[in-house]
Design a protein around this motif. Structure first.
Motif, short mmCIF file in Angstrom:
data_model
loop_
_atom_site.label_atom_id
_atom_site.label_comp_id
_atom_site.label_asym_id
_atom_site.label_seq_id
_atom_site.Cartn_x
_atom_site.Cartn_y
_atom_site.Cartn_z
N CYS A 1 24.12 19.91 -19.10
CA CYS A 1 25.30 20.02 -19.94
C CYS A 1 27.17 20.49 -19.40
O CYS A 1 27.29 22.04 -18.68
CB CYS A 1 25.30 20.87 -21.64
N VAL B 1 27.19 15.20 -22.02
CA VAL B 1 25.09 15.86 -21.65
C VAL B 1 24.92 14.63 -20.65
O VAL B 1 24.80 13.36 -21.33
CB VAL B 1 24.44 15.88 -23.07
N LEU C 1 21.59 20.68 -26.19
CA LEU C 1 23.30 21.17 -27.09
C LEU C 1 23.29 22.19 -26.67
O LEU C 1 24.84 22.62 -27.86
CB LEU C 1 22.18 19.84 -27.96
N GLY D 1 31.66 18.38 -22.61
CA GLY D 1 31.26 18.73 -23.56
C GLY D 1 30.16 17.11 -23.05
O GLY D 1 29.14 16.47 -24.39
N PRO E 1 27.67 16.36 -28.78
CA PRO E 1 28.20 16.27 -27.24
C PRO E 1 29.18 15.08 -27.49
O PRO E 1 29.56 14.24 -28.13
CB PRO E 1 26.88 15.64 -27.11
N LEU F 1 26.37 23.49 -25.53
CA LEU F 1 27.61 23.15 -25.88
C LEU F 1 28.41 24.45 -26.50
O LEU F 1 29.61 24.78 -26.60
CB LEU F 1 27.55 22.34 -27.12
#
Length: 214
Positions: free
Chosen positions: A148, A154, A176, A152, A133, A179
């Motif tokens: 998110c 979070v 994640l 990018g 991130p 992403l």
């Protein structure tokens, strides 16, 4: 499976787990999910956690296992703890004069613990997934455990410190994975499952949970 004098103990070998997790089921069973194969090592962990297991079973029998009392207990890392076991929170509460202030101190405690706990776990899975991130933020959210965005960034709900480590890890891996896939498509869930094989079960456990006010 083997029995203790207190309850049935079920061992589930999970080689992809990072840690050993102990959970008390609604039937009063002690369920252990662990990457360990050595039974003596598992028994040693159970022995170290014996006091906690007895306390959880006693609370379950009394019907109070999910009822933390504001100012006396706190839901933390999947368990109800007496406030006196957490000195940093107890000091905050002693300054409060009414329930509104006490709730504020609970939120401060969760945020401090999130900042201490979550970044290292994010770093672990970010390296494993090769998804990093741009920035990590912490905020109290009302209806989501995390988010998110397309830049990018979070964001994690500080109230997720009420959850078990397994559930916390799931939220981290879930965010994640966004992403790479900004959706909840089949390929997204497959990515999460690559790193958390019990993704479906963990997702299911979170469906009925909403952040407590404290």
């Amino acid at each position: 499976m083997f029995n203790s004098e207190h309850s049935s103990i079920i061992i589930e070998h999970r080689p992809n787990n990072r840690n050993t997790y102990i959970h008390i089921t609604h039937k009063g069973e002690v369920k252990v999910r662990t990457p360990l194969k050595n039974e003596s090592s598992i028994r040693r962990i159970l022995k170290l956690r014996e006091r906690w297991i007895k306390a959880k079973l006693a609370l379950m029998q009394e019907g109070d296992i999910d009822k933390p009392v504001l100012g006396e207990h706190i839901r933390f890392r999947g368990e109800n703890h007496p406030v006196h076991q957490l000195p940093s929170l107890q000091k905050k509460i002693e300054k409060g004069k009414n329930s509104i202030n006490i709730e504020k101190y609970y939120h401060q405690f969760y945020k401090e613990e999130a900042i201490l706990t979550i970044p290292s776990r994010v770093a672990f899975y970010a390296r494993k997934m090769d998804l990093h991130p741009k920035e990590i933020r912490f905020k109290r959210l009302r209806s989501r455990w995390g988010s998110c965005d397309s830049h990018g960034i979070v964001t994690f709900n500080t109230m997720m410190m009420q959850l078990t480590y397994e559930q916390i890890d799931y939220i981290i891996v879930h965010e994640l994975a966004h992403l790479r896939h900004m959706n909840h498509s089949k390929i997204f869930h497959e990515l999460v499952r690559t790193y958390l094989p019990e993704e479906k079960r963990l997702r299911s456990t979170l469906r009925g949970i909403r952040p407590l006010g404290h």
